[in-house]
Design a protein around this motif. Sequence first.
Motif, short mmCIF file in Angstrom:
data_model
loop_
_atom_site.label_atom_id
_atom_site.label_comp_id
_atom_site.label_asym_id
_atom_site.label_seq_id
_atom_site.Cartn_x
_atom_site.Cartn_y
_atom_site.Cartn_z
N THR A 266 -9.16 19.10 -0.74
CA THR A 266 -7.83 19.54 -0.28
C THR A 266 -7.24 18.62 0.77
O THR A 266 -6.02 18.64 1.00
N ALA A 267 -8.07 17.81 1.45
CA ALA A 267 -7.57 16.94 2.52
C ALA A 267 -6.62 15.89 1.96
O ALA A 267 -6.76 15.45 0.81
N GLU A 268 -5.66 15.49 2.78
CA GLU A 268 -4.68 14.50 2.36
C GLU A 268 -4.81 13.22 3.17
O GLU A 268 -5.22 13.24 4.33
N ASP A 269 -4.44 12.11 2.54
CA ASP A 269 -4.40 10.83 3.22
C ASP A 269 -3.12 10.70 4.03
O ASP A 269 -2.17 11.48 3.88
N THR A 270 -3.08 9.68 4.87
CA THR A 270 -1.81 9.29 5.48
C THR A 270 -0.88 8.84 4.36
O THR A 270 -1.34 8.41 3.28
N PRO A 271 0.43 8.93 4.55
CA PRO A 271 1.35 8.52 3.49
C PRO A 271 1.09 7.10 2.99
O PRO A 271 1.15 6.84 1.78
N GLU A 272 0.79 6.17 3.90
CA GLU A 272 0.60 4.78 3.48
C GLU A 272 -0.66 4.62 2.64
O GLU A 272 -0.67 3.92 1.61
N ALA A 273 -1.75 5.28 3.03
CA ALA A 273 -2.98 5.22 2.23
C ALA A 273 -2.78 5.88 0.88
O ALA A 273 -3.25 5.38 -0.15
N ALA A 274 -2.07 7.02 0.86
CA ALA A 274 -1.80 7.71 -0.41
C ALA A 274 -0.97 6.83 -1.34
O ALA A 274 -1.17 6.83 -2.56
N ARG A 275 -0.02 6.09 -0.78
CA ARG A 275 0.81 5.21 -1.60
C ARG A 275 -0.04 4.13 -2.27
O ARG A 275 0.12 3.85 -3.46
N HIS A 276 -0.95 3.52 -1.52
CA HIS A 276 -1.81 2.48 -2.09
C HIS A 276 -2.74 3.06 -3.15
O HIS A 276 -2.91 2.47 -4.22
N LYS A 277 -3.36 4.18 -2.86
CA LYS A 277 -4.31 4.77 -3.81
C LYS A 277 -3.63 5.30 -5.06
O LYS A 277 -4.23 5.35 -6.13
N GLY A 278 -2.38 5.72 -4.92
CA GLY A 278 -1.69 6.30 -6.07
C GLY A 278 -1.09 5.29 -7.01
O GLY A 278 -0.76 5.61 -8.15
N SER A 279 -0.97 4.03 -6.58
CA SER A 279 -0.38 2.98 -7.41
C SER A 279 -1.39 2.43 -8.40
O SER A 279 -2.59 2.35 -8.12
N LEU A 280 -0.91 1.99 -9.56
CA LEU A 280 -1.80 1.41 -10.56
C LEU A 280 -2.43 0.10 -10.09
O LEU A 280 -3.42 -0.36 -10.67
N THR A 281 -1.88 -0.50 -9.04
CA THR A 281 -2.48 -1.73 -8.52
C THR A 281 -3.88 -1.48 -7.96
O THR A 281 -4.67 -2.42 -7.81
N ILE A 282 -4.21 -0.22 -7.68
CA ILE A 282 -5.55 0.09 -7.17
C ILE A 282 -6.61 -0.18 -8.24
O ILE A 282 -7.80 -0.35 -7.94
N LEU A 283 -6.19 -0.24 -9.51
CA LEU A 283 -7.14 -0.53 -10.59
C LEU A 283 -7.77 -1.90 -10.40
O LEU A 283 -8.97 -2.09 -10.66
N ASP A 284 -6.97 -2.88 -9.97
CA ASP A 284 -7.53 -4.21 -9.71
C ASP A 284 -8.52 -4.16 -8.55
O ASP A 284 -9.55 -4.87 -8.57
N VAL A 285 -8.24 -3.35 -7.56
CA VAL A 285 -9.15 -3.20 -6.41
C VAL A 285 -10.48 -2.61 -6.87
O VAL A 285 -11.56 -3.09 -6.49
N LEU A 286 -10.42 -1.57 -7.70
CA LEU A 286 -11.65 -0.93 -8.17
C LEU A 286 -12.48 -1.89 -9.01
O LEU A 286 -13.71 -1.98 -8.87
N ALA A 287 -11.80 -2.63 -9.91
CA ALA A 287 -12.53 -3.58 -10.75
C ALA A 287 -13.17 -4.67 -9.89
O ALA A 287 -14.32 -5.07 -10.13
N ALA A 288 -12.44 -5.13 -8.88
CA ALA A 288 -12.99 -6.15 -7.99
C ALA A 288 -14.14 -5.61 -7.15
O ALA A 288 -15.11 -6.33 -6.87
N ALA A 289 -14.05 -4.33 -6.76
CA ALA A 289 -15.13 -3.72 -5.98
C ALA A 289 -16.41 -3.62 -6.80
O ALA A 289 -17.52 -3.82 -6.28
N VAL A 290 -16.26 -3.32 -8.09
CA VAL A 290 -17.44 -3.28 -8.97
C VAL A 290 -18.00 -4.68 -9.14
O VAL A 290 -19.22 -4.91 -9.02
N ALA A 291 -17.12 -5.66 -9.39
CA ALA A 291 -17.58 -7.03 -9.59
C ALA A 291 -18.27 -7.58 -8.35
O ALA A 291 -19.22 -8.37 -8.45
N ASP A 292 -17.82 -7.13 -7.17
CA ASP A 292 -18.40 -7.60 -5.92
C ASP A 292 -19.85 -7.17 -5.78
O ASP A 292 -20.62 -7.80 -5.04
N ARG A 293 -20.23 -6.08 -6.47
CA ARG A 293 -21.61 -5.61 -6.38
C ARG A 293 -22.52 -6.29 -7.41
O ARG A 293 -23.72 -6.05 -7.42
N GLN A 294 -21.96 -7.14 -8.28
CA GLN A 294 -22.73 -7.89 -9.27
C GLN A 294 -23.01 -9.27 -8.66
O GLN A 294 -22.28 -10.23 -8.88
N ARG A 295 -24.10 -9.37 -7.90
CA ARG A 295 -24.31 -10.50 -7.00
C ARG A 295 -25.21 -11.57 -7.59
O ARG A 295 -25.99 -11.33 -8.52
#
Length: 734
Positions: A266-295
């Motif tokens: 139920t907790a909410e983010d700050t508006p700025e964090a919610a804007r970043h997480k809600g955008s489809l551009t976060i998909l690139d961040v998630l993919a990069a975060a997974v790739a970063d763990r493939q060392r």
Amino acid sequence: MSTQGYDDELRSERSYVAGLYARLDAERARVKGDYNAALGGNGGTPMERDVEVRALARAVKRLDVADNGLCFGRLDALSGDHSYVGRIGLFDEENDYQPVLLDWRAPASRAFYTATGANPENMRRRRQFHTRGRHVVDFTDEVFGRPAEDERGDAALLAAVNAPRGDGMRDIVATIQAEQDAIIRLDHPGVLVIEGGPGTGKTVVALHRVAYLLYTQRERMERHGVLVVGPNTAFLDHIGRVLPSLGESDVVFMTPGDLVPGMRVTAEDTPEAARHKGSLTILDVLAAAVADRQRLPEQALPIALGDVTVRIDAETTEWAREEARASGLPHNEAGAVFTEIVTYVLTERAIARIGRGWLTREDRDAWEQMRADLLTELADDDAFTATLDELWPILTPEALLSSLYESPERLRAAGADPVLFRADGAAWTVSDVPLLDELVDLLGRDTAADKAAEQTVERERKAEADYAAGVLDVMKLDREEMDEDILLAAENLLYAEDLADRFVEHDTRDLAERAAADRDWTYRHIVVDEAQELSEMDWRVLMRRCPGRSFTVVGDLAQRRSVAGATSWEEMLEPYVPGRWVYRSLSVNYRTPAEIMTVAAALLAEFAPGIQPPESVRACGVQPWSRQVTEDELPAAIEEFVRDEAGREGTSVVIGPPEVPGAVLPSETKGLEFDAVLVVAPERILADGPRGAAELYVALTRATQRLGVLHQGPLPQALSGLDETGAPAKAGSG
């Protein structure tokens, strides 16, 4: 109609409705008898009995809820024929199953909702019953054509909208209006967007549309059910009675924070964090975060294998990583490819060194035997396993996302905005839920754990079958002692595996429980309320849950408070359902009286000048008021409102910013309605910019009868239409 004529008709209607209840009771007794017989397990396989029990259980529920106003209306045609309309259909079994009560969703019932004086559809009169329990206590007639002086076509509707509010939303099955009925019955296989201002009934129309779809497409929809998504649990509690009251129970209710099984966020983010997480551009961040763990290792890592030491170097792991990524498998499943290549290289190197001078590739059997031995050795090598886990770890969505949020270095490596950093990465917010859901697909499953679980299940299954075989051995009879009339013995009727099924604990949960617990469950239809608040990432989750893209979307862009929410329906939906969505609007406000809507409309014109406010269907005769108070006077003024409303029938609420004791936040009242509302500190709510203006608009439009405003600073200009005498109507007035 004369008094005597009215009394005669009332007695006649009471008698007819009493007969309908007698039929209902008989049908309920028959179905419950079948249900109890099915529970007894006589005949059929366990699966067949399970399906039968579930179907009968649904039938019992539908018959039980019909007690809540079985018959609510009658429709008289110009031909002199008449028909009765109710929550379910009932038929005369002794007369070729002629209908004695029409289901409100049946095509023959439609004129009950659509006939008007201008377009009577060959109807003469519509009669609506007022009932208490099973008894008809009164009725209201609407005569098409030229009604008599004492007849009003909107009497039933006005009685419903003026009635005091209770704890939850009521169905409108008896008072559906033509504009609403057209939307409820709309034949569209894709996405239907219903937009309307406060009080237009868009939510209850959407729920009745679900009931209609379940009636007309039951075979297609009932095995997968319907998902209803609402903004918060208070809203879901408010609407939760509507579909059961219409006889539908195969419905799952969730908030956006519930969409990952096991999570209740139920907790909410700050508006700025919610804007970043809600955008489809976060998909690139998630993919990069997974790739970063493939060392790749920073330096070669030694592994003892056989009598030699081999090394895992950057060249080997880079090749393995490229092949694993190229496989197209999710991260955890691609780990098998990574491991296979690393072990292949290590064993090849080890065999070449161990067999130098005596073993060649031509000696294939010896080479392969040595490889098998080395593979077994690697599998038992804890150091090797730990190294692989460091280079290509098995990840869970929660572990990956929390470690990303907690590390500025990992955020930078993934190309994420620093605003996403937080010390407690696992302090989940509603905006994190679609990201966690996305990671389920990016990471995939832990294949080793899945295989172990499957093996455990198979071992248990075999043990049950062995036990059942032993039971059959005990049951064998000495055939020499059998009577000639006994032709079949138990072991001839049963196989061990069949008997084992008797010991298996079958899933007895109903559809809604099973669907809510299964992340991979897909629904035949989804209703999204307050849809203007959903982000692009929220929509990805919902589209994944409904491959058929069958949605009823409910919202009001003017009430959007989330910076990640929709600014236009086309922008949000067209990428998913191009050309497969239609728009309908509701323009009549059934909740908010004209006096209150005038005040709210002035605010709307200030922050959303392009949006037309809905037109109120009624006036209540009570002017909304405002009063300026000091900080010391505020608690007493709130208490005065609470005390006055306690003496009235109906519901009330105090709405204000977080620092007002006992007040509910505007966002927590979305979709709700109360007889009386006190808005506290509107100037502080407005201070939050466009988001605050939308929240104040929501707060002002929750009241069905009375609205008061307490302010400490100057009253905002947009609220100048309030009566500043500060004198609310006393209990018993208005």
